[in-house]
Structure formats: structure tokens, C-alpha cells
Design a protein around this motif. Structure first.
Motif, PDB file in Angstrom:
ATOM      1  N   ALA A  20       0.839  -1.203   0.000  1.00 27.43           N
ATOM      2  CA  ALA A  20       0.000   0.000   0.000  1.00 27.43           C
ATOM      3  C   ALA A  20       0.868   1.246   0.000  1.00 27.43           C
ATOM      4  O   ALA A  20       0.566   2.240  -0.684  1.00 27.43           O
ATOM      5  N   GLY A  21       1.972   1.221   0.753  1.00 26.55           N
ATOM      6  CA  GLY A  21       2.878   2.363   0.785  1.00 26.55           C
ATOM      7  C   GLY A  21       3.569   2.588  -0.539  1.00 26.55           C
ATOM      8  O   GLY A  21       3.745   3.729  -0.979  1.00 26.55           O
ATOM      9  N   LYS A  22       3.962   1.500  -1.198  1.00 22.47           N
ATOM     10  CA  LYS A  22       4.614   1.635  -2.505  1.00 22.47           C
ATOM     11  C   LYS A  22       3.674   2.284  -3.508  1.00 22.47           C
ATOM     12  O   LYS A  22       4.083   3.182  -4.266  1.00 22.47           O
ATOM     13  N   ARG A  23       2.421   1.871  -3.525  1.00 20.65           N
ATOM     14  CA  ARG A  23       1.466   2.464  -4.465  1.00 20.65           C
ATOM     15  C   ARG A  23       1.277   3.958  -4.175  1.00 20.65           C
ATOM     16  O   ARG A  23       1.237   4.783  -5.102  1.00 20.65           O
ATOM     17  N   GLU A  24       1.156   4.316  -2.891  1.00 20.34           N
ATOM     18  CA  GLU A  24       0.993   5.730  -2.544  1.00 20.34           C
ATOM     19  C   GLU A  24       2.238   6.529  -2.919  1.00 20.34           C
ATOM     20  O   GLU A  24       2.141   7.634  -3.462  1.00 20.34           O
ATOM     21  N   MET A  25       3.407   5.984  -2.638  1.00 22.25           N
ATOM     22  CA  MET A  25       4.653   6.658  -2.988  1.00 22.25           C
ATOM     23  C   MET A  25       4.734   6.935  -4.488  1.00 22.25           C
ATOM     24  O   MET A  25       5.093   8.040  -4.916  1.00 22.25           O
ATOM     25  N   VAL A  26       4.399   5.942  -5.295  1.00 20.78           N
ATOM     26  CA  VAL A  26       4.496   6.110  -6.750  1.00 20.78           C
ATOM     27  C   VAL A  26       3.483   7.139  -7.232  1.00 20.78           C
ATOM     28  O   VAL A  26       3.802   7.988  -8.083  1.00 20.78           O
ATOM     29  N   ARG A  27       2.273   7.106  -6.715  1.00 19.76           N
ATOM     30  CA  ARG A  27       1.287   8.135  -7.094  1.00 19.76           C
ATOM     31  C   ARG A  27       1.798   9.527  -6.757  1.00 19.76           C
ATOM     32  O   ARG A  27       1.646  10.465  -7.548  1.00 19.76           O
TER      33      ARG A  27
END
Length: 244
Positions: A20-27
Motif C-alpha cells: 500500500a505504501g509503494k502504491r501511494e509513494m508512486v502516485r
């Protein structure tokens, strides 16, 4: 990855702090590099279960690319057939300079020739298009988890940076992430090398932490991943680049 690994991923990735953190970081890095418009087109390469691309559909147009049978099965439940691509040989079946964004989240470590893949990203992106890459870092952390996921390598920062030639790319960010958990991950993986898990024991990577810890780890991961301070180590790396 085999079907069991896809099942593990599909089960934990919606809420696990790392995924979930990786997806938020990339966004957030996409928005910082160049805020997407509704008409922009993003290709998520090695899309896996497609959760990241599905979340991006409210922001821009998306397509997904994968060549694993199990991934394609899952992607067909989340996207229209016109949005799903598979490789034509080693080539992505899209015209040159047709994309505004390319993401490859934990993908390059799965391919023998990562330089050729990066060259393909350059072909596909329009001028000033944005690519966001994440990869696992540090061969010191190599473990049964990497072997189960069929990784060829883990990266150090200079190794990843070298793939993006200055004549073709403006690198906006390349840095280690997951800094805080590095010591714990190092210890756990060293232990598992000496004392391998029994087959009936789940790996720590496949378990959700308590909700309070899960939320804290996600916040620390994302916030540190957005800073420009060059960290000396981490469990992962992120690279953001603009096509020249």
C-alpha cells in the motif's frame, strides 16, 4: 511467480504497509514530476494483480502489461480487453512515443536484460514522459523470498542509475527506501539462511502486522521515500526519470 505467490500477493497487497505504501509513494512521485491529466495514458508494466493501475484509473487512462498466465487471469477481472497487453516477442505492442507515463514496480529484477527493458521504456514514452521504477535493493538481503519470486538480482543505487543514460533521461530521483526496517530485514534474512523455514511456516513477508504497526510502517516508508536526502542503504530503491 507461481500461482501460490500470486494468491499471497492478492491477499495481502491491498492493506500491507509495503504494498500500500509503494502504491501511494508512486502516485505521489508521479504527481510531483508532472500531475496527470484525464487524457494522459499510463502503462503499468509487470502489472501483476493490477491493483496499482486500477487505483490510477480515476486519474488518467491506463493500460496494463504482463506475460504471466496467472497475472493475465486476474487482470481480465479488473480491466477491459483493450486495456490488457502481453509482449509480442520482446517488444511491447504499442507505437513509439505513445505513452505519458510508464511504471514498473518491482519488475526489472525479474528480467535478464534490464537495460533492454529501460530502452523500451524510452521508445514508448513521449518527450517529457515520466517513468517510475521500484526495485529490491542490496544483495546482502538476498533470501528465499527472492528465489521464490524468481529474481535475477537486487540492486544498489549506482547500478540502477547507470541504466538511465543522461543523454536520454533526466533523473529526478534515485534513492533507497524502506530505510527504517533495513536492520530487522537483514537480521531476519540472515537467520533464515542458517535456519530455513519449514514448508508449513509462512514467511514474514506474507503476514500482515498488527494494524497500529502496519499504519506506522506505511507512513514512515512513504514520507522518507519522498525526501531528497541520499540514504546510504534501504530494502528497496525508487527511481523517477523524465524522457529527454
Amino acid at each position: 511467480m507461481n500461482a501460490e505467490e500470486y494468491a499471497n500477493l492478492e491477499r495481502i497487497e491491498p492493506t500491507h504497509w509495503y504494498y500500500a505504501g509503494k502504491r501511494e509513494m508512486v502516485r505521489r512521485w508521479i504527481s510531483r514530476a508532472r500531475p496527470p491529466r484525464r487524457e494522459d495514458l499510463l502503462l503499468d508494466c509487470g502489472a501483476g494483480t493490477g491493483l496499482f493501475a486500477q487505483e490510477m484509473q480515476g486519474i488518467c487512462r491506463v493500460m496494463v502489461l504482463d506475460d504471466h498466465e496467472e497475472a493475465l487471469r486476474i487482470l481480465k477481472t479488473r480491466f477491459g480487453s483493450e486495456q490488457i497487453l502481453s509482449l509480442a516477442g520482446d517488444r511491447v505492442p504499442l507505437p513509439d512515443e505513445s505513452l505519458d507515463y510508464v511504471t514498473a514496480l518491482d519488475v526489472l529484477e525479474h528480467v535478464p536484460d534490464d537495460a533492454a527493458v529501460v530502452s523500451g521504456f524510452h521508445r514508448l514514452l513521449k518527450k517529457d514522459g515520466i517513468v517510475v521504477i521500484t526495485v529490491p535493493a542490496s544483495m546482502a538481503l538476498w533470501s528465499d523470498w527472492d528465489e521464490a519470486l524468481h529474481h535475477y538480482r537486487r540492486y544498489h543505487r549506482a547500478q540502477l542509475r547507470t541504466l538511465f543514460d543522461d543523454s536520454k533521461w533526466e533523473v529526478l530521483q534515485v534513492n533507497y527506501t524502506n530505510i527504517v526496517v533495513y536492520p530487522a530485514v537483514w537480521l531476519v534474512r540472515k537467520w533464515r539462511r542458517r535456519f530455513p523455514l519449514r514448508e508449513d511456516r509462512p514467511r514474514s513477508e506474507d503476514r500482515l502486522p498488527p494494524s497500529w504497526l502496519n499504519g506506522m510502517l506505511k507512513r514512515v516508508f512513504v514520507e522518507l521515500a519522498m525526501v531528497k536526502i541520499p540514504f546510504p542503504f534501504g530494502v528497496s530503491l525508487v527511481l523517477v526519470a523524465r524522457r529527454r
